[in-house]
Write a protein that holds these residues in place. Structure first.
Motif, short mmCIF file in Angstrom:
data_model
loop_
_atom_site.label_atom_id
_atom_site.label_comp_id
_atom_site.label_asym_id
_atom_site.label_seq_id
_atom_site.Cartn_x
_atom_site.Cartn_y
_atom_site.Cartn_z
N CYS A 22 -4.01 1.73 16.88
CA CYS A 22 -2.87 1.18 15.89
C CYS A 22 -2.36 2.47 15.70
CB CYS A 22 -4.15 0.82 14.27
SG CYS A 22 -2.91 0.91 12.89
N ALA A 23 -0.92 2.25 15.82
CA ALA A 23 -0.82 3.74 14.81
C ALA A 23 0.15 3.18 13.54
CB ALA A 23 0.65 3.63 15.71
N ALA A 24 -0.73 4.19 12.65
CA ALA A 24 -0.34 3.93 11.37
C ALA A 24 0.96 4.95 10.42
CB ALA A 24 -0.98 3.30 10.56
N SER A 25 1.57 4.42 9.55
CA SER A 25 2.27 5.42 9.36
C SER A 25 1.31 6.03 8.08
CB SER A 25 3.38 4.83 8.42
OG SER A 25 2.90 3.76 7.33
N LEU A 26 2.13 7.41 8.02
CA LEU A 26 1.62 8.67 7.04
C LEU A 26 1.29 8.40 5.50
CD1 LEU A 26 0.46 11.54 7.36
CD2 LEU A 26 2.59 12.37 7.08
N SER A 27 1.98 7.21 5.49
CA SER A 27 1.80 6.77 3.80
C SER A 27 0.28 6.15 3.37
CB SER A 27 2.95 6.30 3.46
OG SER A 27 3.70 5.22 4.21
N ILE A 28 0.48 5.47 4.93
CA ILE A 28 -0.72 4.76 5.22
C ILE A 28 -2.27 5.35 5.60
CG2 ILE A 28 -2.26 2.60 6.25
CD1 ILE A 28 0.76 1.22 5.68
N PHE A 29 -1.91 6.40 6.48
CA PHE A 29 -3.28 7.20 7.45
C PHE A 29 -3.86 8.28 6.29
CE2 PHE A 29 -5.42 6.99 10.92
CZ PHE A 29 -5.65 7.43 11.19
N SER A 30 -2.45 8.92 5.33
CA SER A 30 -3.98 10.10 5.12
C SER A 30 -3.69 9.44 3.44
CB SER A 30 -2.00 11.21 4.83
OG SER A 30 -1.19 10.18 4.37
N ASN A 31 -4.03 8.88 2.93
CA ASN A 31 -4.20 7.71 2.21
C ASN A 31 -5.45 6.46 1.67
OD1 ASN A 31 -2.29 9.92 0.22
ND2 ASN A 31 -1.27 8.86 1.24
N TYR A 32 -5.15 6.03 2.85
CA TYR A 32 -6.72 5.59 2.80
C TYR A 32 -7.42 4.61 3.60
CZ TYR A 32 -2.81 3.19 -0.05
OH TYR A 32 -2.16 2.93 -1.32
N ALA A 33 -8.72 4.46 3.69
CA ALA A 33 -9.95 4.06 4.41
C ALA A 33 -8.50 2.62 5.04
CB ALA A 33 -10.93 2.96 4.27
N MET A 34 -9.32 2.64 6.48
CA MET A 34 -8.61 1.63 7.23
C MET A 34 -9.50 0.93 8.22
SD MET A 34 -5.14 2.09 7.21
CE MET A 34 -5.16 1.82 8.55
N ALA A 35 -9.07 -0.03 8.52
CA ALA A 35 -10.19 -0.91 9.14
C ALA A 35 -9.59 -2.44 10.36
CB ALA A 35 -10.67 -1.95 8.14
N TRP A 36 -10.00 -2.43 11.26
CA TRP A 36 -9.80 -3.48 12.07
C TRP A 36 -10.38 -4.71 11.78
CZ3 TRP A 36 -6.44 -2.77 16.49
CH2 TRP A 36 -5.94 -1.97 16.71
N TYR A 37 -9.06 -5.72 11.30
CA TYR A 37 -9.72 -7.52 11.52
C TYR A 37 -9.08 -8.42 13.02
CZ TYR A 37 -8.68 -5.12 6.61
OH TYR A 37 -9.34 -4.09 5.06
N ARG A 38 -9.77 -8.92 12.60
CA ARG A 38 -9.13 -10.30 13.72
C ARG A 38 -9.70 -11.69 13.16
NH1 ARG A 38 -15.30 -10.06 17.93
NH2 ARG A 38 -16.28 -11.37 16.39
N GLN A 39 -8.59 -12.25 13.62
CA GLN A 39 -8.76 -13.66 13.20
C GLN A 39 -8.53 -14.93 14.78
OE1 GLN A 39 -5.00 -15.13 10.76
NE2 GLN A 39 -5.79 -17.13 10.44
N ALA A 40 -8.86 -15.00 15.01
CA ALA A 40 -9.98 -16.15 15.80
C ALA A 40 -8.74 -18.17 15.30
CB ALA A 40 -11.07 -16.50 15.97
N PRO A 41 -8.40 -18.38 16.40
CA PRO A 41 -7.77 -20.33 16.14
C PRO A 41 -8.33 -20.39 14.85
CG PRO A 41 -7.36 -19.45 18.17
CD PRO A 41 -8.62 -18.29 17.69
#
Length: 114
Positions: A22-41
């Motif tokens: 996941c490539a994130a913009s610097l404004s997001i990546f540098s200031n926040y914790a990040m996570a992976w989410y998923r959605q099944a049908p």
């Protein structure tokens, strides 16, 4: 203005592995914790794994011991290494801020099937 771009999904057999990015913009990546989410049908979107700016991690019980989240601060990128994949891991996978999400990206499809 694209801020989150997920990639690396695909079709894999049960027991196989994939690595999502996941490539994130610097404004997001540098200031926040990040996570992976998923959605099944037919199901609600759920948290898979999260990582703080200091790289503390949290995993859903269903993926503990199989998935590993990591981040590369130099590349503004979050990864999800998925091993021992199961058919129930089939879903669209998204990255976002954690715990308070922002706009969603397009996600990347992961299909686990023989």
């Amino acid at each position: 203005q694209v801020q989150l771009v997920e990639s690396g999904g695909g079709l894999v057999q049960p027991g196989g592995s994939l690595r999502l990015s996941c490539a994130a913009s610097l404004s997001i990546f540098s200031n926040y914790a990040m996570a992976w989410y998923r959605q099944a049908p037919g199901k609600q979107r759920e948290l898979v794994a999260g990582i703080t700016r200091s790289s503390s991690t949290k995993y859903a019980d269903s993926v503990k011991g199989r998935f590993t989240i990591s981040r590369d601060n130099a590349k503004n990128t979050v990864y999800l290494q998925m091993n021992s994949l199961r058919p129930e891991d089939t879903a669209v996978y998204y990255c976002n801020k954690w715990p308070n999400v922002g706009d969603w990206g397009q996600g990347t499809q992961v299909t686990v099937s023989s």
